[in-house]
Design a protein around this motif. Structure first.
Motif, PDB file in Angstrom:
ATOM      1  N   LEU A 270      41.486  63.316 -64.316  1.00  0.00           N
ATOM      2  CA  LEU A 270      40.176  62.899 -63.823  1.00  0.00           C
ATOM      3  C   LEU A 270      40.163  61.407 -63.489  1.00  0.00           C
ATOM      4  CD1 LEU A 270      37.246  63.815 -63.234  1.00  0.00           C
ATOM      5  CD2 LEU A 270      36.668  63.138 -65.573  1.00  0.00           C
TER       6      LEU A 270
ATOM      7  N   ILE B 296      39.942  68.420 -59.545  1.00  0.00           N
ATOM      8  CA  ILE B 296      40.163  69.229 -60.748  1.00  0.00           C
ATOM      9  C   ILE B 296      38.851  69.899 -61.131  1.00  0.00           C
ATOM     10  CG2 ILE B 296      41.982  67.682 -61.580  1.00  0.00           C
ATOM     11  CD1 ILE B 296      39.953  66.680 -63.670  1.00  0.00           C
TER      12      ILE B 296
ATOM     13  N   VAL C 263      38.721  65.963 -71.622  1.00  0.00           N
ATOM     14  CA  VAL C 263      38.737  64.876 -70.648  1.00  0.00           C
ATOM     15  C   VAL C 263      39.220  63.615 -71.354  1.00  0.00           C
ATOM     16  CG1 VAL C 263      37.427  63.515 -68.985  1.00  0.00           C
ATOM     17  CG2 VAL C 263      36.788  65.891 -69.416  1.00  0.00           C
TER      18      VAL C 263
ATOM     19  N   SER D 211      34.467  65.557 -61.514  1.00  0.00           N
ATOM     20  CA  SER D 211      35.354  66.654 -61.127  1.00  0.00           C
ATOM     21  C   SER D 211      34.802  67.351 -59.893  1.00  0.00           C
ATOM     22  CB  SER D 211      35.481  67.647 -62.280  1.00  0.00           C
ATOM     23  OG  SER D 211      34.209  68.220 -62.568  1.00  0.00           O
TER      24      SER D 211
ATOM     25  N   ILE E 150      36.493  71.102 -64.497  1.00  0.00           N
ATOM     26  CA  ILE E 150      36.296  70.924 -65.937  1.00  0.00           C
ATOM     27  C   ILE E 150      35.514  72.096 -66.532  1.00  0.00           C
ATOM     28  CG2 ILE E 150      35.199  69.479 -67.690  1.00  0.00           C
ATOM     29  CD1 ILE E 150      35.878  67.058 -66.010  1.00  0.00           C
TER      30      ILE E 150
END
Length: 212
Positions: free
Chosen positions: A38, A174, A32, A12, A176
């Motif tokens: 991802l 992205i 995830v 990420s 996380i």
């Protein structure tokens, strides 16, 4: 000269390769999933490569299998079990014919006999030092390169020891927020590397690190 390579490891933007609490129903940890934001680039590249299509993501995806003669991975990548094996029925995530088709060395503190699978893949379970496992992998690769398949902890160990020649990361846009990072607590081990490629596709940014 054969090399030690890492390919197609997705992280990420804040550096995480997996969320916390990896287990059977959540192989990449909480929050995830396989094929989510991802890893969507990887899934798309897999389909495009199979269909003969080209593109930046496909090129990086395909590189990961070129001239690889053996793979090294950690126990967590092989399966969700922790500690002593309850039994030896678990044979990996990949079914009867794993995609490796060569010898795979699995770092673990809990040994079990070698596991021969269809298609030429044999999993070897070892608690030997990194350098010893790497020598065995090079012998098995018979002149080809050795791939460190993951997960994050094993990649970090080989980076700290300065044993990786080439590391490819796909950085997804992205966040996380928690979990396991690849480039974490590397100390002086990372000083011997430089960024040789930084290429963006519509999906991810591909970063390649090589020895200085």
């Amino acid at each position: 000269m054969p090399k030690v390579r890492v390919h197609n490891v997705t992280i990420s933007l804040d550096g995480f390769a997996a969320g916390p609490n990896q287990r059977l129903d959540a192989p990449f940890g909480d929050g995830v999933g396989w094929g989510d934001d991802l890893h969507s680039w990887f899934m798309s590249a897999t389909k495009d490569a199979a269909a003969g299509r080209t593109g930046t993501d496909v090129e990086y995806f395909v590189r990961g299998d070129r001239n690889i003669g053996a793979t090294i991975m950690g126990r967590n990548m092989f399966g969700p079990q922790r500690g002593a094996w309850e039994d030896e029925s678990w044979q990996g995530w990949w079914g009867d014919n794993p995609p490796y088709h060569h010898d795979v060395f699995v770092h673990t503190h809990h040994l079990r006999p070698a596991l021969e699978m269809n298609g030429g893949t044999t999993f070897h379970f070892t608690d030997e030092p990194l350098e010893t496992v790497l020598r065995r992998a090079f012998d098995a690769a018979d002149g080809k390169d050795v791939r460190i398949g993951g997960g994050a902890a094993v990649i970090r160990q080989y980076l700290r020891a300065g044993l990786i020649d080439e590391l490819h990361l796909a950085i997804a846009p992205i966040l996380i927020g928690r979990g396991e990072r690849v480039l974490d607590n590397l100390g002086e081990g990372i000083d011997g590397y430089r960024v040789s490629e930084l290429v963006s596709s519509p999906n991810v940014t591909h970063a390649t690190l090589v020895r200085r």
